[in-house]
Write a protein that holds these residues in place. Structure first.
Motif, PDB file in Angstrom:
ATOM      1  N   THR A  55      35.571  37.870  61.164  1.00 45.16           N
ATOM      2  CA  THR A  55      35.735  37.454  62.559  1.00 45.16           C
ATOM      3  C   THR A  55      34.321  37.261  63.118  1.00 45.16           C
ATOM      4  OG1 THR A  55      35.634  39.711  63.387  1.00 45.16           O
ATOM      5  CG2 THR A  55      37.829  38.863  62.832  1.00 45.16           C
ATOM      6  N   ILE A  56      34.232  37.017  64.409  1.00 48.48           N
ATOM      7  CA  ILE A  56      32.910  36.776  64.994  1.00 48.48           C
ATOM      8  C   ILE A  56      31.952  37.968  64.781  1.00 48.48           C
ATOM      9  CG2 ILE A  56      33.686  37.533  67.298  1.00 48.48           C
ATOM     10  CD1 ILE A  56      31.723  35.460  68.450  1.00 48.48           C
ATOM     11  N   ASP A  57      32.480  39.185  64.830  1.00 48.03           N
ATOM     12  CA  ASP A  57      31.586  40.335  64.689  1.00 48.03           C
ATOM     13  C   ASP A  57      31.947  41.242  63.509  1.00 48.03           C
ATOM     14  OD1 ASP A  57      33.884  41.305  65.744  1.00 48.03           O
ATOM     15  OD2 ASP A  57      32.995  42.128  67.573  1.00 48.03           O
ATOM     16  N   GLN A  58      32.611  40.646  62.525  1.00 49.25           N
ATOM     17  CA  GLN A  58      32.927  41.371  61.291  1.00 49.25           C
ATOM     18  C   GLN A  58      32.604  40.458  60.126  1.00 49.25           C
ATOM     19  OE1 GLN A  58      34.260  44.471  60.801  1.00 49.25           O
ATOM     20  NE2 GLN A  58      34.350  44.929  62.994  1.00 49.25           N
ATOM     21  N   SER A  59      31.849  40.954  59.177  1.00 52.26           N
ATOM     22  CA  SER A  59      31.606  40.134  57.990  1.00 52.26           C
ATOM     23  C   SER A  59      31.707  41.006  56.751  1.00 52.26           C
ATOM     24  CB  SER A  59      30.261  39.410  58.074  1.00 52.26           C
ATOM     25  OG  SER A  59      29.295  40.217  58.667  1.00 52.26           O
ATOM     26  N   GLU A  60      31.581  40.355  55.608  1.00 52.75           N
ATOM     27  CA  GLU A  60      31.660  41.097  54.354  1.00 52.75           C
ATOM     28  C   GLU A  60      30.494  40.709  53.459  1.00 52.75           C
ATOM     29  OE1 GLU A  60      36.448  41.800  53.826  1.00 52.75           O
ATOM     30  OE2 GLU A  60      35.521  40.176  52.707  1.00 52.75           O
ATOM     31  N   CYS A  61      29.946  41.725  52.791  1.00 51.38           N
ATOM     32  CA  CYS A  61      28.983  41.460  51.731  1.00 51.38           C
ATOM     33  C   CYS A  61      29.697  41.817  50.430  1.00 51.38           C
ATOM     34  CB  CYS A  61      27.740  42.327  51.929  1.00 51.38           C
ATOM     35  SG  CYS A  61      26.598  42.192  50.534  1.00 51.38           S
ATOM     36  N   ASP A  62      29.915  40.809  49.612  1.00 56.10           N
ATOM     37  CA  ASP A  62      30.621  41.031  48.341  1.00 56.10           C
ATOM     38  C   ASP A  62      29.564  41.059  47.238  1.00 56.10           C
ATOM     39  OD1 ASP A  62      33.347  40.544  46.705  1.00 56.10           O
ATOM     40  OD2 ASP A  62      31.732  39.381  45.806  1.00 56.10           O
ATOM     41  N   ILE A  63      29.553  42.129  46.465  1.00 58.23           N
ATOM     42  CA  ILE A  63      28.537  42.265  45.414  1.00 58.23           C
ATOM     43  C   ILE A  63      29.179  42.357  44.041  1.00 58.23           C
ATOM     44  CG2 ILE A  63      26.559  43.585  44.589  1.00 58.23           C
ATOM     45  CD1 ILE A  63      25.935  44.459  47.291  1.00 58.23           C
ATOM     46  N   THR A  64      28.639  41.560  43.114  1.00 54.16           N
ATOM     47  CA  THR A  64      29.113  41.553  41.727  1.00 54.16           C
ATOM     48  C   THR A  64      27.961  41.966  40.816  1.00 54.16           C
ATOM     49  OG1 THR A  64      30.572  39.683  42.225  1.00 54.16           O
ATOM     50  CG2 THR A  64      30.085  40.083  39.903  1.00 54.16           C
ATOM     51  N   TRP A  65      28.211  42.920  39.928  1.00 59.48           N
ATOM     52  CA  TRP A  65      27.217  43.321  38.925  1.00 59.48           C
ATOM     53  C   TRP A  65      27.647  42.731  37.580  1.00 59.48           C
ATOM     54  CZ3 TRP A  65      28.302  46.417  43.094  1.00 59.48           C
ATOM     55  CH2 TRP A  65      27.235  47.037  43.750  1.00 59.48           C
ATOM     56  N   LEU A  66      26.793  41.908  36.983  1.00 58.51           N
ATOM     57  CA  LEU A  66      27.105  41.283  35.694  1.00 58.51           C
ATOM     58  C   LEU A  66      26.254  41.900  34.590  1.00 58.51           C
ATOM     59  CD1 LEU A  66      27.045  37.528  36.786  1.00 58.51           C
ATOM     60  CD2 LEU A  66      29.086  38.805  36.127  1.00 58.51           C
ATOM     61  N   VAL A  67      26.890  42.166  33.449  1.00 60.87           N
ATOM     62  CA  VAL A  67      26.153  42.631  32.267  1.00 60.87           C
ATOM     63  C   VAL A  67      26.574  41.763  31.078  1.00 60.87           C
ATOM     64  CG1 VAL A  67      25.947  45.025  33.067  1.00 60.87           C
ATOM     65  CG2 VAL A  67      27.930  44.359  31.690  1.00 60.87           C
ATOM     66  N   ARG A  68      25.937  41.962  29.940  1.00 60.85           N
ATOM     67  CA  ARG A  68      26.315  41.238  28.716  1.00 60.85           C
ATOM     68  C   ARG A  68      27.807  41.381  28.455  1.00 60.85           C
ATOM     69  NH1 ARG A  68      22.346  40.138  24.353  1.00 60.85           N
ATOM     70  NH2 ARG A  68      24.052  39.536  22.991  1.00 60.85           N
ATOM     71  N   GLY A  69      28.430  40.310  27.989  1.00 59.49           N
ATOM     72  CA  GLY A  69      29.879  40.327  27.786  1.00 59.49           C
ATOM     73  C   GLY A  69      30.338  41.366  26.782  1.00 59.49           C
ATOM     74  N   ASP A  70      29.473  41.680  25.786  1.00 60.56           N
ATOM     75  CA  ASP A  70      29.908  42.633  24.759  1.00 60.56           C
ATOM     76  C   ASP A  70      29.456  44.068  25.051  1.00 60.56           C
ATOM     77  OD1 ASP A  70      27.226  42.361  24.329  1.00 60.56           O
ATOM     78  OD2 ASP A  70      27.371  41.626  22.260  1.00 60.56           O
ATOM     79  N   ALA A  71      28.853  44.287  26.207  1.00 60.07           N
ATOM     80  CA  ALA A  71      28.416  45.655  26.552  1.00 60.07           C
ATOM     81  C   ALA A  71      29.636  46.531  26.858  1.00 60.07           C
ATOM     82  CB  ALA A  71      27.482  45.611  27.760  1.00 60.07           C
ATOM     83  N   VAL A  72      29.619  47.741  26.348  1.00 63.97           N
ATOM     84  CA  VAL A  72      30.759  48.644  26.517  1.00 63.97           C
ATOM     85  C   VAL A  72      30.395  49.738  27.511  1.00 63.97           C
ATOM     86  CG1 VAL A  72      32.309  50.259  25.314  1.00 63.97           C
ATOM     87  CG2 VAL A  72      31.484  48.186  24.142  1.00 63.97           C
ATOM     88  N   GLU A  73      31.250  49.884  28.524  1.00 65.20           N
ATOM     89  CA  GLU A  73      30.992  50.912  29.541  1.00 65.20           C
ATOM     90  C   GLU A  73      31.029  52.302  28.909  1.00 65.20           C
ATOM     91  OE1 GLU A  73      33.542  50.824  32.984  1.00 65.20           O
ATOM     92  OE2 GLU A  73      32.517  52.552  33.864  1.00 65.20           O
ATOM     93  N   GLY A  74      30.102  53.157  29.303  1.00 65.77           N
ATOM     94  CA  GLY A  74      30.066  54.513  28.768  1.00 65.77           C
ATOM     95  C   GLY A  74      29.237  54.605  27.492  1.00 65.77           C
TER      96      GLY A  74
END
Ligand code: FES
Ligand code: FE
Length: 410
Positions: free
Chosen positions: A320-339
């Motif tokens: 809205t006029i006084d509400q906005s969003e900051c959308d953040i995406t973190w990208l890593v290598r496609g074959d990287a395994v979390e943990g």
């Protein structure tokens, strides 16, 4: 506010100052912002890895509009308006999903993943389904990054693709994956959020965590010997002179601006993390850490920060006029395994803590600008890029307002 008054406001705007209060608070100006910028510009919607299989879809929403971004059964990515052609209901209600057909829950009209109406029970016999389809939204993929554009005839994306090809190539983003994505709501006009992102005058006082490792926070350190050292290592690290250009480029065509610039990290930081040590495997064809990071811009409100081991993308949208969003995406290598190859908390720590701080200062900025006593103030040399954004915005509003005023008077 009439067009004429907006033109007067723009004419009265002092050079290299923050904008008049009305630009952050007037509902007519806000409506024009949406029409003239957000409904015409190329906007980052998401990454291809978020819809890997046919039938996968997600929603991209801004200022009351909702767009379905879907991978069709043929593997193609398409975007369409999330507005049923029967009586206008939203069709997709969750943030993402997987389906062969999109079914409106109001009366059951059914669409295929290309937006064609394929089912509408008990309509009159003369009703021609084949003539009905969801509103089409332009979509482009740039190394796996999906951009959408709501204009009928958007600016050519080809110049962006060509201009960014060398810069993006080493990162292999088409083969990257989303490690984390988060939306930060900000109680402020979208321009205050973009202005804040566009300057690092506030970094030293507001972001001690970021300032530890990034030269941008320290006036005068982004160029000179430190940058020369980064450039000298580029080739050996799998980057190149062409990929680490010092130039900031701008493409012709509205809403298709783009640019990139490499700058040095400081105090032996290899990447953007708590202690400067790597947080994920090296991206794409990058072979080693050159001690630098690249600032990226695609379109007017999508920004990126590219480290050798991960990329962070930021998109600012109004709600809205006084509400906005900051959308953040973190990208890593496609074959990287979390943990195993990365820890999500370590990966996201820096920009999570920094964005929470940004949210606070932007919201305080809005509260101050709302004051009847607020007056535009002068910008510093460290706010040059914020002024580039503001002057671009003013030129755009002026050109369109003058056109509209001439129309009103004729
Ligand atoms: Fe979608 Fe009626 S509004 S089926
Ligand atoms: Fe900040």
């Amino acid at each position: 506010m009439q067009e004429k008054e907006i033109v007067q406001l723009i004419d009265a705007q002092p050079e290299r100052h923050s904008l008049a209060r009305e630009f952050y608070t007037d509902p007519d100006i806000y409506e024009r912002d949406i029409e003239r910028i957000y409904l015409r510009a190329w906007l980052y919607a998401g990454h291809e890895s978020e819809i890997p299989e046919p039938g996968n879809w997600f929603l991209f929403e801004l200022a009351g509009e909702s767009v379905i971004v879907a991978r069709g059964l043929d593997g193609e990515i398409r975007a369409m308006l999330n507005v049923c052609r029967h009586r206008g209901s939203r069709i997709c209600l969750e943030r993402s999903g997987c389906a062969k057909r999109l079914i409106c829950r109001y009366h059951g009209w059914t669409y295929d993943l290309e937006g064609n109406l394929v089912g509408a029970s008990r309509m009159n016999p003369d009703f021609d389904k084949s003539a009905v389809r969801l509103g089409r939204v332009h979509v482009e993929s740039l190394d796996g990054l999906i951009f959408v554009n709501l204009a009928d005839q958007p600016a050519d994306f080809g110049a962006v693709r060509e201009g960014l090809a060398d810069c993006l190539r080493p990162y292999g983003l088409a083969g990257a994956k989303v490690a984390h994505r988060q939306t930060y709501p900000i109680a402020a006009n979208w321009k205050l959020a973009v202005e804040n992102y566009s300057e690092c005058y506030h970094c030293a006082p507001a972001h001690p965590e970021y300032s530890r490792g990034h030269s941008l926070a320290h006036h005068g350190q982004r160029s000179g010997k430190l940058l020369d050292a980064v450039m000298a290592r580029a080739e050996a690290c799998g980057l190149s002179d062409r990929t680490v250009t010092r130039m900031f480029l701008k493409a012709p065509g509205f809403g298709a601006d783009f640019g990139y610039e490499r700058y040095p990290l400081i105090r032996q930081h290899l990447t953007g993390s708590d202690d400067g040590r790597p947080v994920a495997p090296l991206l794409g064809s990058i072979r080693d850490y050159d001690g630098g990071a690249t600032d990226l811009q695609v379109g007017p409100v999508t920004f990126g920060l590219m480290y050798c081991d991960h990329v962070v993308l930021y998109r600012f949208t109004p709600v809205t006029i006084d509400q906005s969003e900051c959308d953040i995406t973190w990208l890593v290598r496609g074959d990287a395994v979390e943990g195993q190859d990365y820890d999500r908390d370590r990966l996201t720590w820096l920009w999570d803590v920094t964005t929470h701080a940004d949210k606070r200062i932007i919201e305080h900025n809005q509260q101050g600008v709302n004051s009847r006593y607020y007056e535009p103030g002068p910008l510093s040399a460290m706010e040059n890029f914020a002024w580039s954004f503001l002057s671009w915005y003013l030129r755009l509003m002026q050109a369109d307002s003058k056109k509209d005023t001439a129309r009103e008077e004729s």
